[in-house]
Design an enzyme around this catalytic site. Structure first.
Site, short mmCIF file in Angstrom:
data_model
loop_
_atom_site.label_atom_id
_atom_site.label_comp_id
_atom_site.label_asym_id
_atom_site.label_seq_id
_atom_site.Cartn_x
_atom_site.Cartn_y
_atom_site.Cartn_z
NE ARG A 1 -1.48 -36.33 -24.55
CZ ARG A 1 -1.66 -36.00 -25.83
NH1 ARG A 1 -1.25 -34.82 -26.28
NH2 ARG A 1 -2.26 -36.84 -26.65
CG HIS B 1 -5.36 -35.54 -25.01
ND1 HIS B 1 -6.06 -36.73 -25.08
CD2 HIS B 1 -4.98 -35.27 -26.29
CE1 HIS B 1 -6.11 -37.16 -26.33
NE2 HIS B 1 -5.47 -36.29 -27.09
CG ASP C 1 -5.52 -39.03 -29.20
OD1 ASP C 1 -6.28 -38.08 -29.44
OD2 ASP C 1 -4.29 -38.89 -29.01
CD GLU D 1 -3.66 -34.74 -33.85
OE1 GLU D 1 -2.51 -34.31 -33.73
OE2 GLU D 1 -4.42 -35.00 -32.87
CG HIS E 1 -7.59 -34.82 -31.15
ND1 HIS E 1 -6.46 -34.66 -30.37
CD2 HIS E 1 -8.46 -33.87 -30.72
CE1 HIS E 1 -6.63 -33.65 -29.54
NE2 HIS E 1 -7.85 -33.17 -29.73
#
Length: 218
Positions: A88, A133, A140, A197, A200
């Protein structure tokens, strides 16, 4: 070579060195499904996120190899990884932060954060100024059958709510089992789950631990 040319060569070399060495997961695990949600509008921002130009999953070579090995094991269960986000860019994280400050934009609240005020998403840790990320070894993901049916995980991906905690006791038994299977196989291949999460995972021995890259996903 004159001084100006030397300076150009120096800056060019340093620029190239600053670019992360990332690989496309499809090159090492072609069977996985990539559904890069931030490259489209089906995400909590409700729009294409800055830095995402392609439906791709980019990872460090080490993370990609480990994920490919995990996919091989999931295949023994008749399952396929569905990947929602990999590397990301920092500019995407910055986009998230700008979105949190736009109090008028709540069009995705019912789907992604129905129980938490938008103003609390950063203080509560659902969105941060930097993301693992952006180091290239975090992913994810979820699971689907070979027929393409997503497994019930008890909550959707990127659902900002305690229901998404991996060990939340209130989800159905089958969803608990699915989460535990995902976590167990990923752990066998070197990934640690973020407990808040279920989707994740970060490579424990990630090669980069202190740089946050901003290379666009193309």
């Amino acid at each position: 070579m004159n001084r100006f040319a030397l300076l150009l060569a120096f800056f060019a070399a340093n620029t190239m060195a600053a670019e992360p060495a990332l690989v496309d997961i499809k090159g090492v695990a072609p069977v996985v499904k990539v559904d890069a949600r931030y490259a489209g509008s089906d995400n909590f921002v409700g729009a294409v996120v800055d830095g995402y130009h392609s439906n791709k999953c980019l990872l460090t070579e080490q993370a990609a190899a480990a994920l490919a090995a995990a996919q091989q094991e999931f295949a023994d269960f008749g399952l396929q990884l569905v990947i929602y986000d990999c590397f990301r860019p920092q500019r995407a994280v910055d986009h998230f932060l700008r979105w949190t400050r736009d109090e008028a934009d709540t069009k995705t609240r019912a789907q992604y954060y129905p129980g938490i005020p938008k103003s609390e998403l950063v203080p509560l840790g659902y969105i941060a100024e930097q993301s693992g990320h952006s180091r290239g070894s975090t992913v994810d993901l979820s699971l689907q059958t070979e027929a393409g049916d997503l497994l019930d995980m008890g909550s959707p991906w990127d659902f900002f709510d305690p229901l998404s905690n991996t060990e939340n006791p209130s989800i159905p038994a089958q969803a608990k089992a699915n989460r535990l299977l995902l976590r167990a196989v990923m752990a066998q291949h070197g990934f640690a789950n973020y407990p808040a999460e279920w989707w994740h995972f970060t490579l424990v021995d990630e090669p980069n631990t202190d740089e946050y890259w901003d290379q666009p996903v193309r």
